[in-house]
Design a protein around this motif. Structure first.
Motif, PDB file in Angstrom:
ATOM      1  N   PRO A  18       0.842  -1.201   0.000  1.00  0.00           N
ATOM      2  CA  PRO A  18       0.000   0.000   0.000  1.00  0.00           C
ATOM      3  C   PRO A  18       0.878   1.253   0.000  1.00  0.00           C
ATOM      4  N   ASP A  19       0.645   2.120  -0.961  1.00  0.00           N
ATOM      5  CA  ASP A  19       1.499   3.298  -1.154  1.00  0.00           C
ATOM      6  C   ASP A  19       0.597   4.502  -1.404  1.00  0.00           C
ATOM      7  N   PRO A  20       0.664   5.538  -0.582  1.00  0.00           N
ATOM      8  CA  PRO A  20      -0.222   6.686  -0.781  1.00  0.00           C
ATOM      9  C   PRO A  20       0.084   7.489  -2.039  1.00  0.00           C
ATOM     10  N   ASP A  21       1.248   7.259  -2.642  1.00  0.00           N
ATOM     11  CA  ASP A  21       1.649   8.023  -3.817  1.00  0.00           C
ATOM     12  C   ASP A  21       1.555   7.240  -5.114  1.00  0.00           C
ATOM     13  N   ARG A  22       1.304   5.939  -5.016  1.00  0.00           N
ATOM     14  CA  ARG A  22       1.203   5.102  -6.214  1.00  0.00           C
ATOM     15  C   ARG A  22       0.037   4.129  -6.038  1.00  0.00           C
ATOM     16  N   GLY A  23      -0.829   4.080  -7.029  1.00  0.00           N
ATOM     17  CA  GLY A  23      -1.896   3.097  -7.033  1.00  0.00           C
ATOM     18  C   GLY A  23      -1.431   1.782  -7.622  1.00  0.00           C
ATOM     19  N   GLY A  24      -2.309   0.771  -7.563  1.00  0.00           N
ATOM     20  CA  GLY A  24      -1.986  -0.539  -8.122  1.00  0.00           C
ATOM     21  C   GLY A  24      -1.938  -0.517  -9.632  1.00  0.00           C
ATOM     22  N   SER A  25      -1.394  -1.556 -10.203  1.00  0.00           N
ATOM     23  CA  SER A  25      -1.156  -1.644 -11.635  1.00  0.00           C
ATOM     24  C   SER A  25      -2.417  -1.369 -12.448  1.00  0.00           C
ATOM     25  N   ALA A  26      -2.345  -0.362 -13.308  1.00  0.00           N
ATOM     26  CA  ALA A  26      -3.464  -0.029 -14.202  1.00  0.00           C
ATOM     27  C   ALA A  26      -2.959   0.942 -15.261  1.00  0.00           C
ATOM     28  N   HIS A 246       5.523  -0.628 -12.059  1.00  0.00           N
ATOM     29  CA  HIS A 246       5.306  -1.656 -11.036  1.00  0.00           C
ATOM     30  C   HIS A 246       6.420  -1.603  -9.995  1.00  0.00           C
ATOM     31  N   PHE A 247       6.633  -0.419  -9.457  1.00  0.00           N
ATOM     32  CA  PHE A 247       7.702  -0.202  -8.486  1.00  0.00           C
ATOM     33  C   PHE A 247       7.246  -0.610  -7.083  1.00  0.00           C
ATOM     34  N   ALA A 248       8.094  -1.360  -6.394  1.00  0.00           N
ATOM     35  CA  ALA A 248       7.759  -1.841  -5.060  1.00  0.00           C
ATOM     36  C   ALA A 248       8.055  -0.768  -4.009  1.00  0.00           C
ATOM     37  N   SER A 249       7.544   0.414  -4.241  1.00  0.00           N
ATOM     38  CA  SER A 249       7.571   1.519  -3.263  1.00  0.00           C
ATOM     39  C   SER A 249       8.978   1.835  -2.766  1.00  0.00           C
ATOM     40  N   TYR A 250       9.983   1.535  -3.573  1.00  0.00           N
ATOM     41  CA  TYR A 250      11.360   1.782  -3.122  1.00  0.00           C
ATOM     42  C   TYR A 250      11.754   3.250  -3.191  1.00  0.00           C
ATOM     43  N   ASP A 251      10.899   4.075  -3.768  1.00  0.00           N
ATOM     44  CA  ASP A 251      11.188   5.515  -3.826  1.00  0.00           C
ATOM     45  C   ASP A 251      10.388   6.301  -2.782  1.00  0.00           C
ATOM     46  N   THR A 252       9.690   5.620  -1.889  1.00  0.00           N
ATOM     47  CA  THR A 252       8.783   6.303  -0.970  1.00  0.00           C
ATOM     48  C   THR A 252       9.541   7.105   0.089  1.00  0.00           C
ATOM     49  N   ASN A 254       7.402   7.889   2.732  1.00  0.00           N
ATOM     50  CA  ASN A 254       6.423   7.675   3.778  1.00  0.00           C
ATOM     51  C   ASN A 254       6.972   6.704   4.825  1.00  0.00           C
ATOM     52  N   PRO A 255       6.971   7.066   6.113  1.00  0.00           N
ATOM     53  CA  PRO A 255       7.581   6.194   7.123  1.00  0.00           C
ATOM     54  C   PRO A 255       6.879   4.854   7.296  1.00  0.00           C
ATOM     55  N   VAL A 256       5.563   4.830   7.129  1.00  0.00           N
ATOM     56  CA  VAL A 256       4.839   3.558   7.266  1.00  0.00           C
ATOM     57  C   VAL A 256       5.208   2.621   6.122  1.00  0.00           C
ATOM     58  N   VAL A 257       5.244   3.149   4.906  1.00  0.00           N
ATOM     59  CA  VAL A 257       5.599   2.315   3.757  1.00  0.00           C
ATOM     60  C   VAL A 257       7.048   1.852   3.874  1.00  0.00           C
ATOM     61  N   LYS A 258       7.927   2.713   4.372  1.00  0.00           N
ATOM     62  CA  LYS A 258       9.318   2.294   4.591  1.00  0.00           C
ATOM     63  C   LYS A 258       9.394   1.114   5.553  1.00  0.00           C
ATOM     64  N   ASP A 259       8.591   1.157   6.622  1.00  0.00           N
ATOM     65  CA  ASP A 259       8.566   0.040   7.566  1.00  0.00           C
ATOM     66  C   ASP A 259       8.102  -1.244   6.874  1.00  0.00           C
ATOM     67  N   ILE A 260       7.059  -1.134   6.091  1.00  0.00           N
ATOM     68  CA  ILE A 260       6.527  -2.303   5.380  1.00  0.00           C
ATOM     69  C   ILE A 260       7.580  -2.883   4.437  1.00  0.00           C
ATOM     70  N   MET A 261       8.272  -2.007   3.704  1.00  0.00           N
ATOM     71  CA  MET A 261       9.218  -2.464   2.689  1.00  0.00           C
ATOM     72  C   MET A 261      10.570  -2.863   3.252  1.00  0.00           C
ATOM     73  N   SER A 262      10.793  -2.635   4.554  1.00  0.00           N
ATOM     74  CA  SER A 262      12.088  -2.975   5.138  1.00  0.00           C
ATOM     75  C   SER A 262      12.332  -4.482   5.179  1.00  0.00           C
ATOM     76  N   VAL A 263      11.289  -5.270   4.970  1.00  0.00           N
ATOM     77  CA  VAL A 263      11.467  -6.718   4.822  1.00  0.00           C
ATOM     78  C   VAL A 263      12.222  -7.026   3.537  1.00  0.00           C
ATOM     79  N   ILE A 269      18.114   2.787   2.593  1.00  0.00           N
ATOM     80  CA  ILE A 269      18.327   3.081   1.164  1.00  0.00           C
ATOM     81  C   ILE A 269      17.034   3.465   0.457  1.00  0.00           C
ATOM     82  N   ILE A 270      15.884   3.271   1.122  1.00  0.00           N
ATOM     83  CA  ILE A 270      14.597   3.554   0.486  1.00  0.00           C
ATOM     84  C   ILE A 270      14.409   5.059   0.340  1.00  0.00           C
ATOM     85  N   GLY A 271      14.034   5.493  -0.858  1.00  0.00           N
ATOM     86  CA  GLY A 271      13.805   6.910  -1.100  1.00  0.00           C
ATOM     87  C   GLY A 271      13.953   7.234  -2.570  1.00  0.00           C
ATOM     88  N   PRO A 272      13.658   8.473  -2.969  1.00  0.00           N
ATOM     89  CA  PRO A 272      13.670   8.852  -4.384  1.00  0.00           C
ATOM     90  C   PRO A 272      14.993   8.617  -5.093  1.00  0.00           C
TER      91      PRO A 272
END
Length: 301
Positions: A18-26, A246-252, A254-263, A269-272
């Protein structure tokens, strides 16, 4: 008739997180004023409206595969356009299993009580709108009308014994062509499908630095394409232009998304700045026009 060019609108450009800046594939492809939707991930319908496209006017939907991040907005899309006075049921082209997915949504499925309640109103008697023309496909030509021809091939993502996954190519009456990978590891069939396309749209789910981390951590699926691999694919297909998506939020940021993607990758290293790494790695093998997708990006061919 509409203008004789092709418009591509990247409605959603994220992977499953879930990414507040990117929606799902469409992706919405517009040819002579007629709209065709490739995948229907989270927020696709609202993204159409943000791009000044009325979702009521979208009558053909292609589902590359049945992972939820590529299909989850479909019930919202159809129910919302029904209450906004859609005039006919859409065509839905997808892999085997698509009919079962659709059958469990509407009058006999998850939203049955919502539909029953709304049918009490005279304007909502047209529930035939909620019965899409589902066409489960195999490789080859999967759709054709007076403006476009859409061809599909198998790609390498979910094991085929569970459900096949497809890459798609659209050729238009005006001689323009676009291919879309869906989700896949590097795939010779998709390279062949994409030969000499004007625009290749291809997944690029993780940066190289995250892939190394995921291999050590033994997390997630390997059925994706790395930036360096993507450059080779576009070069081998002789694509004129490439959109990585189809980016896995690696440019986020957002601190919540960073926590999710830290797995999947080190949080620090996560960020723009990772987008610069991705572009450089694609460029190692592909010298044509390159875009890194963002939601509501518009491309005109």
């Amino acid at each position: 008739m509409g203008a004789r060019f092709m418009r591509i609108t990247m409605l959603g450009t994220s992977a499953a997180a879930p990414d507040p800046d990117r929606g799902g594939s469409a992706i919405l492809l517009t040819v002579r004023g007629r709209h065709y939707l490739f995948d229907c991930g989270a927020n696709a319908t609202r993204s159409m409206i943000k791009s000044n496209i009325n979702p009521v006017d979208v009558n053909t939907v292609f589902l590359s595969h049945l992972h939820y991040d590529h299909i989850v907005d479909f019930p919202y899309f159809l129910l919302t356009t029904w209450i906004c006075d859609r005039e006919r049921a859409p065509v839905v082209v997808g892999p085997p299993g698509t009919q079962d997915f659709v059958d469990h949504l509407f009058e006999n499925g998850a939203f049955a009580k919502d539909i029953e309640a709304r049918r009490q109103y005279p304007r909502r008697q047209n529930t035939e709108i909620l019965v899409p023309d589902v066409r489960e496909c195999e490789p080859g030509t999967v759709f054709e009308d007076e403006f476009v021809k859409v061809t599909a091939c198998y790609v390498e993502h979910i094991p085929q014994e569970i459900t096949p996954c497809f890459g798609l190519r659209m050729d238009t009456i005006d001689g323009l062509s676009v291919s879309f990978s869906g989700d896949t590891a590097p795939c010779d069939r998709f390279i062949e499908l994409s030969k000499n396309v004007d625009l290749m749209i291809h997944e690029c789910t993780f940066p190289e630095s995250a892939i190394k981390f995921r291999q050590k951590a033994n997390v997630g699926t390997w059925s994706h394409t790395s930036p360096k691999e993507l450059g080779k694919i576009a070069q081998k297909a002789n694509a004129k232009s490439l959109v990585a998506t189809h980016f896995a939020s690696y440019d986020t940021c957002n601190p919540v998304v960073k926590d999710i993607m830290s797995v999947h990758m080190p949080k620090d290293i996560i960020g723009p700045a990772l987008l610069d790494e991705v572009a450089e790695d694609i460029r190692a093998n592909f010298k044509g026009e390159l875009r890194l997708a963002h939601d509501n990006m518009r491309i005109d061919l």
